[in-house]
Write a protein that holds these residues in place. Structure first.
Motif, PDB file in Angstrom:
ATOM      1  N   GLU A  13      -1.468  -4.906  -3.364  1.00  0.00           N
ATOM      2  CA  GLU A  13      -2.155  -4.527  -2.129  1.00  0.00           C
ATOM      3  C   GLU A  13      -3.556  -5.124  -2.088  1.00  0.00           C
ATOM      4  O   GLU A  13      -3.961  -5.723  -1.078  1.00  0.00           O
TER       5      GLU A  13
ATOM      6  N   SER B  46       0.824  -1.202   0.000  1.00  0.00           N
ATOM      7  CA  SER B  46       0.000   0.000   0.000  1.00  0.00           C
ATOM      8  C   SER B  46       0.861   1.257   0.000  1.00  0.00           C
ATOM      9  O   SER B  46       0.567   2.224  -0.703  1.00  0.00           O
TER      10      SER B  46
ATOM     11  N   SER C  91      -6.381   2.699   3.416  1.00  0.00           N
ATOM     12  CA  SER C  91      -5.253   2.417   2.534  1.00  0.00           C
ATOM     13  C   SER C  91      -4.216   3.511   2.745  1.00  0.00           C
ATOM     14  O   SER C  91      -4.530   4.581   3.279  1.00  0.00           O
TER      15      SER C  91
END
Length: 196
Positions: free
Chosen positions: A139, A103, A166
């Motif tokens: 991710e 991320s 995120s």
């Protein structure tokens, strides 16, 4: 041509070595898994990281950016340690922390685009954008592997990443074009800027 941008040089050097760490970690992660489909998926991601490392090296070579021996040693040790740890820390944590790491990695490539734009260089927009999107795919994959795990809400609260959070603002359903992708991650502080 030399890059008169210390942050960009450091970003490239760090990304090159960090991709090695990720690749080595995924070697261990894949080896720790029992499910053949899960193993294959992690191995594909591992190969993406090796490919990213090659892409970054090509950019570095174009500007005579040297490989940092220190970063190579540091990140190799990190990657191998994480790979070994995957065999003893269960299934959830390797997936969770891989997703959290990926991320943040998304933004590293978009920050590089901004740094290159500081110098008036747009030649690498496409490849850096592509690598950022691929990291986002990683991710998303890792999150899907733990989305229904009972530990996710706790880890999300502690580590600020998970189903509701995120570390980037990339939307794979409606991605920006490469030429304007520097708009991503406007508030993300890269690991390189944190080292100052």
């Amino acid at each position: 041509m030399k890059l008169d941008h210390p942050q960009l040089v450091r970003s490239l050097q760090t990304a090159y070595s960090a991709e090695k760490a990720a690749s080595l970690a995924y070697v261990g992660h894949a080896a720790s898994l029992r499910d053949p489909l899960e193993k294959a998926a992690v191995r594909r991601i591992e190969q993406d990281e090796w490919d990213h490392r090659e892409n970054v090296l090509r950019i570095m070579a174009r500007y005579d950016v040297p490989i940092s021996r220190w970063l190579e040693i540091k990140y190799e040790l990190i990657g191998r340690t994480i790979g070994l740890a995957c065999h003893v820390i269960g299934r959830f944590m390797p997936y969770y922390f891989a997703g959290r790491l990926e991320s943040g990695n998304v933004c590293e490539y978009y920050i590089m685009i901004r740094y290159f734009h500081d110098l008036g260089i747009e030649a690498h927009d496409e490849i850096l954008h592509e690598m950022g999107l691929r990291e986002k795919e990683h991710e998303v994959h890792f999150l899907e592997m733990v989305r229904n795990d009972r530990w996710l809400p706790l880890f999300e609260n502690v580590f600020s990443w998970g189903a509701q959070r995120s570390r980037n603002d990339v939307d794979l359903d409606e991605p920006l074009a490469a030429g304007v992708s520097e708009r991503y991650c406007p508030t993300f502080r890269s690991r390189k800027s944190k080292q100052k």
